[in-house]
Design an enzyme around this catalytic site. Structure first.
Site, mmCIF file in Angstrom:
data_model
loop_
_atom_site.group_PDB
_atom_site.id
_atom_site.type_symbol
_atom_site.label_atom_id
_atom_site.label_comp_id
_atom_site.label_asym_id
_atom_site.label_seq_id
_atom_site.Cartn_x
_atom_site.Cartn_y
_atom_site.Cartn_z
ATOM 1 C CB CYS A 99 2.691 13.187 -16.896
ATOM 2 S SG CYS A 99 3.280 14.335 -15.617
ATOM 3 C CB CYS A 157 4.399 12.271 -12.036
ATOM 4 S SG CYS A 157 2.740 11.943 -12.654
ATOM 5 C CB CYS A 166 5.053 16.546 -13.642
ATOM 6 S SG CYS A 166 3.662 16.021 -12.624
ATOM 7 C CE LYS A 224 -2.274 17.851 -13.189
ATOM 8 N NZ LYS A 224 -1.344 16.812 -13.694
ATOM 9 N NE ARG A 281 -0.614 13.536 -5.838
ATOM 10 C CZ ARG A 281 -1.026 14.187 -6.919
ATOM 11 N NH1 ARG A 281 -1.345 13.506 -8.010
ATOM 12 N NH2 ARG A 281 -1.110 15.498 -6.937
ATOM 13 N NE ARG A 299 3.202 15.718 -9.132
ATOM 14 C CZ ARG A 299 2.697 14.569 -8.687
ATOM 15 N NH1 ARG A 299 1.542 14.565 -8.047
ATOM 16 N NH2 ARG A 299 3.342 13.429 -8.864
ATOM 17 C CD GLU A 348 0.039 28.063 -17.393
ATOM 18 O OE1 GLU A 348 0.257 27.471 -18.472
ATOM 19 O OE2 GLU A 348 0.862 28.084 -16.459
ATOM 20 C CE LYS A 352 -6.284 16.098 -13.143
ATOM 21 N NZ LYS A 352 -5.135 15.255 -13.509
ATOM 22 C CE1 TYR A 355 -10.261 7.987 -12.856
ATOM 23 C CE2 TYR A 355 -10.962 9.986 -11.739
ATOM 24 C CZ TYR A 355 -9.966 9.232 -12.316
ATOM 25 O OH TYR A 355 -8.678 9.715 -12.366
#
Length: 325
Positions: free
Chosen positions: A118, A120, A128, A193, A203, A215, A231, A246, A311
């Site tokens: 990306c 961004c 992005c 997404k 962020r 976005r 998509e 996501k 995570y």
């Protein structure tokens, strides 16, 4: 009165294990990692307790620890020291992601190294795609996005994961990779997404807050499901090898529809706020963190995910090891 005795199959842990329909294993896990250019050691991301920014030195040590836990893959996000309007550090041969890929492969050649593709984090606008006259332009952005993916492949990435949501980026990346003899590098497309509030802590982690606007003109409306199917169909036609949904937790219905419609591998991203909410409640003693996290992981598998970006991966891997002793 005749009735079904469903409880027979729940009577003992052994029986429950035998008839369990969905299983979480360490092989489902991909760990997202933030590598910061110029950093020595680590710094904790305050909004995501336990998640770090890594300098290259600390990153390599962490790769060793993850490998010992048996985690099969990582996805790398770069935090560069400089940004500009053309996001030039995104595709610099010695950029932060490119150096991290080399370090990961040097530490463990068998680790599956994925890279977020990306602009961004590298753009002074925080968007992005390339910005012209206050608008995010699609087609001109594709050249730089594909150039970024190529630079990751040249550094040794196994899989590139475009997250920008520009139309046509999978086709352009596939074309550029193939032209440069990287036919074996896979594309893990952020096919579905959403423009989600669940990205808030990210962020801070990626230093990627837009300098203006939001976005929503390129990420998807959370209200839409049929659009998600379009998509996904487009990305498959353009050459995606794996599809992503996501965020994960609030979009399991979408994941289930994607799974039931397409036979490609499906990944989902258990995103930053989903992680942080669990961590915050656990730190207050309000929930059983391990039980909650494992229930979430099982939910993602039940909804159709083959791959879980989370995570929580190191904790999940450790808990699974404990269960198998």
């Amino acid at each position: 009165m005749e009735f079904e005795r469903h409880r027979r199959l729940r009577a003992t842990s052994g029986i429950r294990n035998l008839v369990r329909e969905n299983h979480v294993t360490v092989n489902d896990l991909v760990y997202p990692m933030f590598v910061e250019e110029g950093l020595s050691g680590t710094s904790e991301i305050s909004a995501m307790p336990g998640v770090m920014h890594y300098g290259i030195d600390a990153f390599r040590r962490e790769i060793h620890r993850l490998s010992e836990l048996g985690i099969p893959g990582i996805i790398i996000f770069g935090v560069p020291s400089e940004k500009d309007e053309m996001a030039s550090s995104a595709y610099a041969p010695k950029g932060v992601v490119q150096e991290a890929v080399r370090a990961a492969k040097a530490e463990n050649p068998d680790l599956v190294v994925m890279t977020d593709v990306c602009l961004c984090q590298y753009s002074s606008t925080g968007h992005c795609g390339i910005v012209r006259d206050g608008k995010i332009v699609n087609d001109d952005s594709l050249t730089l996005i594909a150039k970024t993916a190529l630079s990751h492949a040249e550094a040794g990435a196994d899989i590139v994961a475009p997250s920008d949501m520009m139309d046509g980026r999978v086709a352009r990346i596939r074309e550029v990779l193939d032209e440069n003899k990287f036919e074996d590098v896979s594309i893990f497309s952020y096919a579905v997404k959403y423009a989600s509030a669940f990205y808030g802590p990210f962020r801070e982690a990626a230093h990627s807050t837009p300098s203006f606007g939001d976005r929503k003109s390129y990420q998807m409306d959370p209200a839409n499901v049929r659009e998600a199917m379009r998509e996904a169909a487009s990305d498959i036609a353009e050459g995606a090898d794996i599809l992503m949904v996501k965020p994960a937790l609030s979009y399991m219905d979408v994941m289930r529809q994607i799974r039931d419609t397409y036979d490609l591998p499906i990944g989902t991203y258990n995103v930053s706020a989903e992680y942080s909410m669990v961590k915050a409640a656990a730190m207050q003693g309000w929930i059983d963190e391990r039980a909650i996290v494992m229930e979430m992981m099982t939910s993602f598998k039940r909804a159709g995910a083959d791959i879980i970006l989370t995570y929580h991966a190191p904790d999940v891997a450790r808990w699974l090891k404990e269960e198998n002793r």
